[in-house]
Enzyme design. Sequence first.
Site, PDB file in Angstrom:
ATOM      1  N   ASP A   1      14.068  24.964   8.816  1.00 33.54           N
ATOM      2  CA  ASP A   1      14.048  23.682   9.544  1.00 33.54           C
ATOM      3  C   ASP A   1      15.049  23.718  10.706  1.00 33.54           C
ATOM      4  O   ASP A   1      15.718  22.722  10.995  1.00 33.54           O
ATOM      5  CB  ASP A   1      14.348  22.510   8.585  1.00 33.54           C
ATOM      6  CG  ASP A   1      14.013  21.147   9.181  1.00 33.54           C
ATOM      7  OD1 ASP A   1      13.411  21.096  10.274  1.00 33.54           O
ATOM      8  OD2 ASP A   1      14.359  20.130   8.547  1.00 33.54           O
TER       9      ASP A   1
ATOM     10  N   GLY B   1      19.520  16.930  11.759  1.00 39.17           N
ATOM     11  CA  GLY B   1      19.148  18.344  11.816  1.00 39.17           C
ATOM     12  C   GLY B   1      20.257  19.295  12.186  1.00 39.17           C
ATOM     13  O   GLY B   1      21.213  18.937  12.888  1.00 39.17           O
TER      14      GLY B   1
HETATM   15 ZN   LIG Z   1      10.863  17.644   8.558  1.00 45.62          ZN
END
Ligand SMILES: [Zn+2]
Length: 425
Positions: free
Chosen positions: A307, A326
């Site tokens: 990710d 993130g």
């Molecule tokens: Zn995601």
Amino acid sequence: MQLLLKGGRLVDPPTGRDEALDILIHDGRIERTGTNLSASAAQVIELKGKIIAPGFIDMHVHFREPGFEYKESIASGCAAAAAGGFTAVCCMPNTNPPIDDESIVHFIHARARVALGGLVNVYPIGAVTAGRKGEHLAPLAELAAAGAVGFSDDGDPVHDAELMRRALEYSTMFKRPIIQHAQDPALTKGGVANEGYPSASLGLPPIPRVGEEIMIARDIRLAEYTGGQYHAAHVSVAETLDHIRNAKAKGLHVTCEVTPHHFTMTDDALSTFDTNTKMNPPLRTREDVEAMKAGLKEGVIDVIATDHAPHSYDEKEVEFAQAPFGIIGLETALGLAVTELVRKNILSLYQLVEKLSTNPRQLLHLPPIAVAEGEQANLTLFDPAAEWIVDPSSFKSRARNTPFGGTRLWGKPIGILNNGLALWC
Ligand SMILES: [Zn+2]
């Protein structure tokens, strides 16, 4: 141009081999394999104690091109992938414009062909819905024909059950998985951290674990109802794995992945207010981390994917609640996996290679990599014993948003070979 890989240990799940093997490569093709090979003209790479594996693929990265190249371009993303030991990646469609049109698939292919001369294969994942808006389906057949290897609205869930049903039904026609960012938006809206003691004590809006579980449970029923292929991205709570386990026991075409941060870190890390501990799904509890490790060992979790989510320094240098979700992951994935999983006897090196190469290729219907005479060399070479300290300033990624700076890790890529090219890390 001849290259002799000497004395390495080939770990090759597609054929079940785990043995010492010399490999002679000529112009990117495997010319000979065997023991005690020699070739006077070849450059010799000594690999005693090192691993030769079929090339790794990270099936979940966010390269920000088109639209947000200041975070990461396809070129800088490919450089980060290569430095992390990956010969292939799948890029998610939350770009601007999103990958909901065949022209964007062609654009990404074209950019990838010139990044490092085409060393890293970049496989676009098409959007499930037009504009990723969750209103009506994107042209899935057209995207698949152009080369999209799966479909996802990642970053957001496909929350409309009817659309998920149609996507699962429709995509069976061209054998592509629907990859879900599983989160019920009504339950998770506005949240920034796992619901629990840390979020309560720090005053951070919560993301309840049931938000993931409910969406997974619904989707699995839809996968059963339609016979479609479903892959759960970045699973993070223990309850999710119970649903996936049951789905597999029923013989449904359901798989899942976990990120290195979800088998490494807990929401205790939030007490630093470091915005590099903010991701979606959020860091969970110690019990969840242990469940992820057990799920990897048991095989409920098929894939390790990063990710990889690059953001600029300024974007992350804000209050926790305002920061984007993130972290980047391509250049720390192998080290975290070896350190947390292999050295702690959760996974063997063989199982690690399955989760970083064999399984993701299989579920994406990509041909298996053949380490055999006459075949193109698509290999990841790594040293499982190499000890190093993460230094984000040395990353090839354009971004630096990682919580792992300064962490001591074991396991480091040596180099990759792919598409007639080689890169030494
Ligand atoms: Zn995601």
